[in-house]
Scaffold this motif. Sequence first.
Motif, PDB file in Angstrom:
ATOM      1  N   SER A   2       0.834  -1.192   0.000  1.00 49.04           N
ATOM      2  CA  SER A   2       0.000   0.000   0.000  1.00 49.04           C
ATOM      3  C   SER A   2       0.875   1.249   0.000  1.00 49.04           C
ATOM      4  N   ALA A   3       0.359   2.317   0.538  1.00 42.67           N
ATOM      5  CA  ALA A   3       1.092   3.586   0.546  1.00 42.67           C
ATOM      6  C   ALA A   3       2.442   3.429   1.248  1.00 42.67           C
ATOM      7  N   THR A   4       3.422   4.110   0.721  1.00 37.24           N
ATOM      8  CA  THR A   4       4.763   4.057   1.294  1.00 37.24           C
ATOM      9  C   THR A   4       4.763   4.765   2.639  1.00 37.24           C
ATOM     10  N   PRO A   5       5.227   4.087   3.693  1.00 34.86           N
ATOM     11  CA  PRO A   5       5.279   4.727   5.001  1.00 34.86           C
ATOM     12  C   PRO A   5       6.343   5.820   5.044  1.00 34.86           C
ATOM     13  N   SER A   6       6.251   6.639   6.042  1.00 34.27           N
ATOM     14  CA  SER A   6       7.273   7.667   6.217  1.00 34.27           C
ATOM     15  C   SER A   6       8.175   7.255   7.372  1.00 34.27           C
ATOM     16  N   GLY A   7       9.231   7.983   7.546  1.00 33.97           N
ATOM     17  CA  GLY A   7      10.152   7.700   8.638  1.00 33.97           C
ATOM     18  C   GLY A   7      11.486   7.221   8.123  1.00 33.97           C
ATOM     19  N   PRO A   8      12.313   6.734   9.031  1.00 35.43           N
ATOM     20  CA  PRO A   8      13.655   6.297   8.647  1.00 35.43           C
ATOM     21  C   PRO A   8      13.600   5.090   7.712  1.00 35.43           C
ATOM     22  N   VAL A   9      14.572   5.001   6.833  1.00 36.96           N
ATOM     23  CA  VAL A   9      14.670   3.860   5.924  1.00 36.96           C
ATOM     24  C   VAL A   9      15.977   3.134   6.190  1.00 36.96           C
ATOM     25  N   LEU A  10      15.975   1.848   5.901  1.00 39.04           N
ATOM     26  CA  LEU A  10      17.157   1.010   6.068  1.00 39.04           C
ATOM     27  C   LEU A  10      17.559   0.459   4.712  1.00 39.04           C
ATOM     28  N   ASN A  11      18.864   0.340   4.498  1.00 37.68           N
ATOM     29  CA  ASN A  11      19.317  -0.341   3.288  1.00 37.68           C
ATOM     30  C   ASN A  11      19.329  -1.848   3.572  1.00 37.68           C
ATOM     31  N   SER A  12      19.760  -2.650   2.619  1.00 38.54           N
ATOM     32  CA  SER A  12      19.724  -4.115   2.777  1.00 38.54           C
ATOM     33  C   SER A  12      20.560  -4.596   3.950  1.00 38.54           C
ATOM     34  N   ASP A  13      21.769  -4.058   4.104  1.00 34.49           N
ATOM     35  CA  ASP A  13      22.633  -4.465   5.217  1.00 34.49           C
ATOM     36  C   ASP A  13      21.999  -4.107   6.559  1.00 34.49           C
ATOM     37  N   GLN A  14      21.461  -2.904   6.649  1.00 35.22           N
ATOM     38  CA  GLN A  14      20.833  -2.460   7.894  1.00 35.22           C
ATOM     39  C   GLN A  14      19.581  -3.275   8.191  1.00 35.22           C
ATOM     40  N   ALA A  15      18.810  -3.597   7.157  1.00 36.13           N
ATOM     41  CA  ALA A  15      17.597  -4.392   7.346  1.00 36.13           C
ATOM     42  C   ALA A  15      17.940  -5.795   7.840  1.00 36.13           C
ATOM     43  N   ALA A  16      18.976  -6.388   7.301  1.00 30.00           N
ATOM     44  CA  ALA A  16      19.401  -7.721   7.749  1.00 30.00           C
ATOM     45  C   ALA A  16      19.794  -7.679   9.224  1.00 30.00           C
ATOM     46  N   GLU A  17      20.560  -6.680   9.612  1.00 34.17           N
ATOM     47  CA  GLU A  17      20.967  -6.540  11.009  1.00 34.17           C
ATOM     48  C   GLU A  17      19.748  -6.293  11.893  1.00 34.17           C
ATOM     49  N   TYR A  18      18.851  -5.435  11.450  1.00 33.04           N
ATOM     50  CA  TYR A  18      17.642  -5.098  12.198  1.00 33.04           C
ATOM     51  C   TYR A  18      16.811  -6.354  12.458  1.00 33.04           C
ATOM     52  N   CYS A  19      16.730  -7.236  11.465  1.00 35.57           N
ATOM     53  CA  CYS A  19      15.938  -8.463  11.585  1.00 35.57           C
ATOM     54  C   CYS A  19      16.684  -9.592  12.282  1.00 35.57           C
ATOM     55  N   GLY A  20      17.955  -9.389  12.556  1.00 33.21           N
ATOM     56  CA  GLY A  20      18.731 -10.405  13.255  1.00 33.21           C
ATOM     57  C   GLY A  20      19.337 -11.462  12.356  1.00 33.21           C
ATOM     58  N   TYR A  21      19.425 -11.185  11.068  1.00 30.08           N
ATOM     59  CA  TYR A  21      20.027 -12.144  10.133  1.00 30.08           C
ATOM     60  C   TYR A  21      21.520 -11.912  10.021  1.00 30.08           C
ATOM     61  N   ARG A  22      22.256 -13.004  10.015  1.00 31.66           N
ATOM     62  CA  ARG A  22      23.691 -12.928   9.743  1.00 31.66           C
ATOM     63  C   ARG A  22      23.866 -13.073   8.239  1.00 31.66           C
ATOM     64  N   GLY A  23      24.908 -12.516   7.710  1.00 37.01           N
ATOM     65  CA  GLY A  23      25.155 -12.651   6.286  1.00 37.01           C
ATOM     66  C   GLY A  23      24.921 -11.371   5.519  1.00 37.01           C
TER      67      GLY A  23
END
Length: 78
Positions: A2-23
């Motif tokens: 749906s509509a794009t949320p506002s606020g801070p954005v994460l790149n792929s590396d940051q998103a992986a870290e945020y979600c707790g994924y290694r690699g």
Amino acid sequence: MSATPSGPVLNSDQAAEYCGYRGGGQVIRNLKVSDPTLPWHKRGSRLVFFPQELDEWLRDRLESRKPAVAAAGQNKKV
């Protein structure tokens, strides 16, 4: 999506870290292909992720696994 949320954005590396994924970001990029429920957006040539959407996605993934985990626990012999 749906509509794009506002606020801070994460790149792929940051998103992986945020979600707790290694690699690193490669894990998230692989998930983007294999899991159509992963929320992502394009900003120019970049993939971006919003923390609030990742929180919801992770919560949904955990909720969908609960019945399987509960059923597996019932098969244990005591």
